[in-house]
Design a protein around this motif. Structure first.
Motif, PDB file in Angstrom:
ATOM      1  N   VAL A 111       0.732  -1.232   0.061  1.00 41.44           N
ATOM      2  CA  VAL A 111      -0.114  -0.036   0.119  1.00 41.44           C
ATOM      3  C   VAL A 111       0.864   1.404   0.021  1.00 41.44           C
ATOM      4  CG1 VAL A 111      -1.813  -1.252   1.039  1.00 41.44           C
ATOM      5  CG2 VAL A 111      -0.057   0.023   2.677  1.00 41.44           C
ATOM      6  N   ARG A 112       0.191   2.316  -0.413  1.00 36.83           N
ATOM      7  CA  ARG A 112       1.233   3.637  -0.358  1.00 36.83           C
ATOM      8  C   ARG A 112       1.062   4.118   1.128  1.00 36.83           C
ATOM      9  NH1 ARG A 112      -0.145   7.919  -4.799  1.00 36.83           N
ATOM     10  NH2 ARG A 112       2.035   8.027  -4.500  1.00 36.83           N
ATOM     11  N   ASP A 113       2.037   3.771   1.744  1.00 35.38           N
ATOM     12  CA  ASP A 113       2.156   4.434   3.251  1.00 35.38           C
ATOM     13  C   ASP A 113       3.512   4.817   3.586  1.00 35.38           C
ATOM     14  OD1 ASP A 113       1.321   4.437   5.849  1.00 35.38           O
ATOM     15  OD2 ASP A 113       2.310   2.606   6.159  1.00 35.38           O
TER      16      ASP A 113
ATOM     17  N   GLU B  10      18.366   9.906  15.832  1.00 32.66           N
ATOM     18  CA  GLU B  10      18.264   9.259  14.244  1.00 32.66           C
ATOM     19  C   GLU B  10      16.651   8.537  14.119  1.00 32.66           C
ATOM     20  OE1 GLU B  10      20.600   6.286  11.188  1.00 32.66           O
ATOM     21  OE2 GLU B  10      21.698   7.243  12.767  1.00 32.66           O
ATOM     22  N   ALA B  11      16.037   8.857  13.217  1.00 33.20           N
ATOM     23  CA  ALA B  11      15.003   8.409  12.846  1.00 33.20           C
ATOM     24  C   ALA B  11      14.820   7.354  11.467  1.00 33.20           C
ATOM     25  CB  ALA B  11      13.759   9.435  12.783  1.00 33.20           C
ATOM     26  N   GLU B  12      14.246   6.331  11.456  1.00 31.86           N
ATOM     27  CA  GLU B  12      14.092   5.881  10.209  1.00 31.86           C
ATOM     28  C   GLU B  12      12.696   5.831   9.782  1.00 31.86           C
ATOM     29  OE1 GLU B  12      15.078   1.655  11.051  1.00 31.86           O
ATOM     30  OE2 GLU B  12      17.006   2.099  11.578  1.00 31.86           O
ATOM     31  N   ILE B  13      12.604   6.323   8.449  1.00 32.74           N
ATOM     32  CA  ILE B  13      11.372   6.500   7.757  1.00 32.74           C
ATOM     33  C   ILE B  13      11.219   5.632   6.663  1.00 32.74           C
ATOM     34  CG2 ILE B  13      10.065   8.402   6.560  1.00 32.74           C
ATOM     35  CD1 ILE B  13      10.862   9.347   9.561  1.00 32.74           C
ATOM     36  N   THR B  14      10.274   4.947   6.776  1.00 31.93           N
ATOM     37  CA  THR B  14       9.911   3.793   5.631  1.00 31.93           C
ATOM     38  C   THR B  14       8.752   4.200   4.969  1.00 31.93           C
ATOM     39  OG1 THR B  14      10.697   2.125   7.305  1.00 31.93           O
ATOM     40  CG2 THR B  14       9.435   1.321   5.612  1.00 31.93           C
TER      41      THR B  14
ATOM     42  N   GLN C  50      13.719  18.022   5.246  1.00 31.20           N
ATOM     43  CA  GLN C  50      12.855  17.661   3.854  1.00 31.20           C
ATOM     44  C   GLN C  50      13.699  16.551   3.390  1.00 31.20           C
ATOM     45  OE1 GLN C  50      10.217  19.405   3.193  1.00 31.20           O
ATOM     46  NE2 GLN C  50      10.577  20.926   4.876  1.00 31.20           N
ATOM     47  N   VAL C  51      12.865  15.371   3.337  1.00 34.45           N
ATOM     48  CA  VAL C  51      13.378  14.188   2.979  1.00 34.45           C
ATOM     49  C   VAL C  51      12.469  13.837   1.489  1.00 34.45           C
ATOM     50  CG1 VAL C  51      13.604  11.762   3.207  1.00 34.45           C
ATOM     51  CG2 VAL C  51      13.567  13.125   5.356  1.00 34.45           C
TER      52      VAL C  51
ATOM     53  N   ASP D 162      10.467   3.426  -4.989  1.00 29.33           N
ATOM     54  CA  ASP D 162       9.006   3.006  -4.452  1.00 29.33           C
ATOM     55  C   ASP D 162       9.157   2.399  -3.093  1.00 29.33           C
ATOM     56  OD1 ASP D 162       7.330   4.143  -6.091  1.00 29.33           O
ATOM     57  OD2 ASP D 162       6.647   2.554  -7.395  1.00 29.33           O
ATOM     58  N   ASP D 163      10.162   1.823  -2.800  1.00 28.07           N
ATOM     59  CA  ASP D 163      10.343   1.164  -1.662  1.00 28.07           C
ATOM     60  C   ASP D 163      11.679   1.344  -0.826  1.00 28.07           C
ATOM     61  OD1 ASP D 163       9.809  -0.787   0.483  1.00 28.07           O
ATOM     62  OD2 ASP D 163       9.981  -2.347  -0.391  1.00 28.07           O
ATOM     63  N   GLN D 164      11.696   2.233   0.115  1.00 26.99           N
ATOM     64  CA  GLN D 164      12.882   2.919   0.730  1.00 26.99           C
ATOM     65  C   GLN D 164      12.790   3.094   2.233  1.00 26.99           C
ATOM     66  OE1 GLN D 164      13.771   6.384  -1.430  1.00 26.99           O
ATOM     67  NE2 GLN D 164      16.019   6.304  -1.012  1.00 26.99           N
ATOM     68  N   VAL D 165      13.863   3.004   2.625  1.00 27.39           N
ATOM     69  CA  VAL D 165      14.048   3.453   4.018  1.00 27.39           C
ATOM     70  C   VAL D 165      15.116   4.882   4.041  1.00 27.39           C
ATOM     71  CG1 VAL D 165      14.759   2.852   6.544  1.00 27.39           C
ATOM     72  CG2 VAL D 165      13.724   1.134   5.190  1.00 27.39           C
ATOM     73  N   LYS D 166      14.747   5.651   4.784  1.00 24.53           N
ATOM     74  CA  LYS D 166      15.641   7.036   4.804  1.00 24.53           C
ATOM     75  C   LYS D 166      15.903   7.233   6.405  1.00 24.53           C
ATOM     76  CE  LYS D 166      16.074   9.805   1.657  1.00 24.53           C
ATOM     77  NZ  LYS D 166      17.300   9.822   0.776  1.00 24.53           N
TER      78      LYS D 166
END
Length: 698
Positions: free
Chosen positions: A195-197, A218-222, A246-247, A252-256
């Protein structure tokens, strides 16, 4: 039932002799009573002889054995994932409705060929009833059911795990599944569709920080489905944005990973929130934020290091101190008189004063005036006594009775677990670079403890070289040898590690204020979910320092709007106490715990904990079929999905899991444990007594 023998060490011949002696004694007891009829006399002799023989047999503890074969059903352990992620409706999976429909199709409770035992999966494994399924557990630990299966594999013939395979706590269970001797059948529930999340999947930071320092977070944004989009990620405290970045997502599938620096200005438990502001068309925004807390302590450990001589150990020790980010180091290097290379620090109080070497003068130094109330760590740099001022007398724990200096190595005077400073890597001391030290020394304070003594020419001695003292709330340490830089520069990694950790332990232990609190209350964790009950653990000592098991600990809980409630902790024994609070709404809670015994108030302690509405179960909602399949196949079982279990029971039958088994039940019988044999003895002796009265015998 077969006779197996006696539980004794007497030879059979002796037993036979004793039995003959019993009957001979019985005959001798009645042979002189010629007035009694012949038959009556032999009845009395027989009653007594049989009674004595029966008592002997009972004392010899005979035992009998029998066995029988019975048909028993198979036992199957069923583990049901009760975590929050299993209740999320997504795609074709309709949350708890689909979960309960699966259980109804399996009809586990009505399987006649097997005995079913149910357990729930959360942070731990617990006995469970399927009727209690609620999807409220805030963690999923899939290694827990595997560990339980390994422990019970001799009692059960198979295990069934029903889960979405999403791990939020503990280790990956697939490797341990290889060790199972019974098959594990896994059924995957949940939805695999993407899903788009966007979610804040993790926050990495130290749980403690210090005032007036920058704290790294440090935050992991999935994310999935938002290639080319940019979002704003912010750190928020008290509804105020502290920092934001800003990130941009390239795929399409990534962890920042997003890193923030927080300036901690006030002490206390501080609550922060990482927020990834949602984008349009997100599946849910309930996982776009995550709370975390930092226990902000009053500043760093302030350490003053004074070098009165020039030596490589000076730089080596300062390097060790500076490697610990919790230390704030101030240095002074003596030039003679009252002159130093560095300017005297503005600080007037220190948590620790480290003195390296001694000045060749009796001059007093202003920064040593607080030595009586300040922890100290004294390092020697020569065999000469140097200054004998009052300040050095207070720091000195070891006296060198010989000025002769030689190469020595260390010898542990205590076991590793007897003092926290000794929690160091094990090395072979004889292989380490030698230290320099006077050969003869003695403890000058009877309350001090020697941690290490010296070895000279391969001979262990009892001459102390590292000693510590704890008196009241002041700690002192004294190190007699020098030349530590050699060990810190050694080509042997374990020797370098040993020296660095030992010196670091000396600094940290000496600088810490001894915790002599009688009452200690600790939350089980600093952040609880609204779906779980917070737990406070406590321990209580009396005035003698012994565990107090008859105290009463009253805890007042206050929320951030000023409402308070009072609870009493449950006594767990041995001075341990526990309080299971009801579920609380989101917010920061303060507690005040007061311990009493009778009319005496022993101590009071304050603290804080946080209740958060966010859950790690919402960070990832995609069913992990690969993990569930690996668990099953690694153990010899099979993998199924919740919407395709038509052949589930057939697979168990084909593997003979549901086949009844024949078990041999062994029975051992011990007459000495039976009341009937003692009744028989009483009847025999009672019959003899009545017959004696009948014949008017004394």
């Amino acid at each position: 039932m077969d006779f197996q023998g006696f539980q004794n060490i007497l030879p059979p011949a002796i037993i036979v002799v004793v039995i003959i002696a019993f009957f001979l004694l019985s005959w001798l007891s009645y042979r002189k009573f010629e007035s009694i009829p012949f038959i009556g006399r032999w009845v009395l002799i027989s009653l007594r002889g049989i009674a004595l023989t029966l008592i002997l047999f009972l004392l010899l503890n005979p035992y009998f054995y029998s066995s029988s074969e019975v048909e028993v059903k198979s036992k199957i352990a069923v583990f049901l994932d009760n975590s929050e992620s299993t209740g999320i409706a997504k795609g074709d999976y309709n949350g708890l409705n689909s979960y309960n429909e699966l259980l109804a199709r399996l009809d586990l409770s009505s399987i006649e060929q097997a005995d079913i035992e149910f357990y729930s999966i959360g942070e731990t494994v617990k006995e469970f009833s399927p009727d209690s399924l609620s999807a409220k557990e805030v963690q999923t630990n899939l290694s827990a059911p595997i560990n339980s299966i390994l422990e019970m594999e001799e009692q059960v013939q198979a295990a069934i795990i029903i889960s979405d395979g999403i791990i939020t706590y503990g280790r990956n269970p697939t490797i341990n599944a290889f060790n199972s001797t019974i098959p594990i059948y896994s059924i995957a529930i949940g939805d695999t569709s993407d899903v788009r999340d966007i979610s804040v999947s993790n926050v990495l930071t130290n749980a403690t920080g210090y005032t007036n320092t920058n704290h790294i977070v440090e935050a992991e944004i999935t994310q999935s489905g938002f290639q080319g989009n940019m979002i704003t990620v912010a750190v928020v405290a008290d509804d105020e944005t502290i920092d934001e970045q800003q990130v941009t997502f390239e795929t399409d599938d990534q962890v920042k990973n997003v890193e923030f620096e927080l300036l901690l200005e006030e002490a206390g438990l501080k609550q922060f929130e990482i927020i990834a502001y949602p984008l349009p068309e997100e599946w849910t925004d309930s996982n776009n934020s995550r709370l975390f807390t930092v226990d902000v302590l009053e500043n760093k450990v302030k350490i003053l290091h004074v070098a009165f001589q020039i030596h490589p150990d000076i730089k080596a020790l300062r390097s060790v101190i500076q490697k610990d980010e919790n230390n704030e180091l101030y240095t002074l290097t003596w030039l003679g008189g009252n002159r130093f290379v560095e300017e005297l620090p503005d600080e007037d109080t220190f948590d620790l004063i480290v003195v390296h070497g001694r000045p060749n003068t009796s001059e007093s130094f202003e920064f040593l005036s607080s030595i009586e109330t300040t922890p100290t760590l004294l390092f020697e740099l020569s065999g000469q006594s140097g200054s004998q001022s009052d300040e050095f007398d207070q720091m000195q724990l070891i006296g060198a009775s010989s000025g002769q200096v030689s190469n020595v190595t260390l010898v542990s005077s205590l076991n590793r677990n007897e003092h926290p400073i000794l929690d160091v890597p094990e090395i072979i001391y004889a292989d380490a670079p030698p230290l320099l030290s006077p050969l003869r020394s003695v403890l000058q304070d009877v309350q001090s403890r020697a941690l290490y003594s010296l070895n000279y020419n391969g001979v262990d001695t009892e001459f102390p070289v590292i000693s510590v003292l704890e008196r009241g709330n002041i700690r002192r340490s004294h190190v007699l040898p020098w030349g530590w830089y050699r060990m810190l520069q050694s080509t042997n990694e374990s020797q370098r590690e040993f020296a660095a950790i030992l010196l670091g332990n000396l600094v940290s232990w000496t600088s810490n204020d001894p915790d002599d609190r009688k009452l200690r209350i600790t939350p089980a964790k600093q952040v609880f979910s609204t779906a779980e009950a917070p737990v406070l653990n406590g321990s209580l000592l009396n005035e003698r320092g012994e565990p107090e098991s008859s105290g009463i600990i009253e805890v007042r809980i206050e929320n951030d709007v000023g409402t308070d409630r009072t609870f009493n902790m449950d006594n767990q024994g041995s001075g341990n106490y526990r309080l299971n609070l009801p579920r609380l709404s989101e917010g920061l809670y303060k507690y005040t715990a007061t311990a009493r015994k009778g009319d005496r108030e022993l101590e009071t302690q304050n603290g804080e904990f946080l209740v958060s509405n966010s859950s790690s179960e919402l960070a990832n909602t995609t069913r992990n079929d690969d993990l569930m399949r690996s668990v099953a196949e690694n153990s010899g079982g099979q993998f199924f999905t919740y919407n395709n279990v038509s052949g589930f029971w057939d697979s168990l039958r084909e593997a003979n899991v549901l086949q009844t088994r024949t078990e041999t039940i062994e029975n051992y019988s011990f007459p000495v444990r039976s009341l009937y044999w003692f009744i028989l003895v009483i009847l025999l002796l009672g019959s003899e007594w009545m017959l004696r009265k009948y014949y008017s015998l004394p």
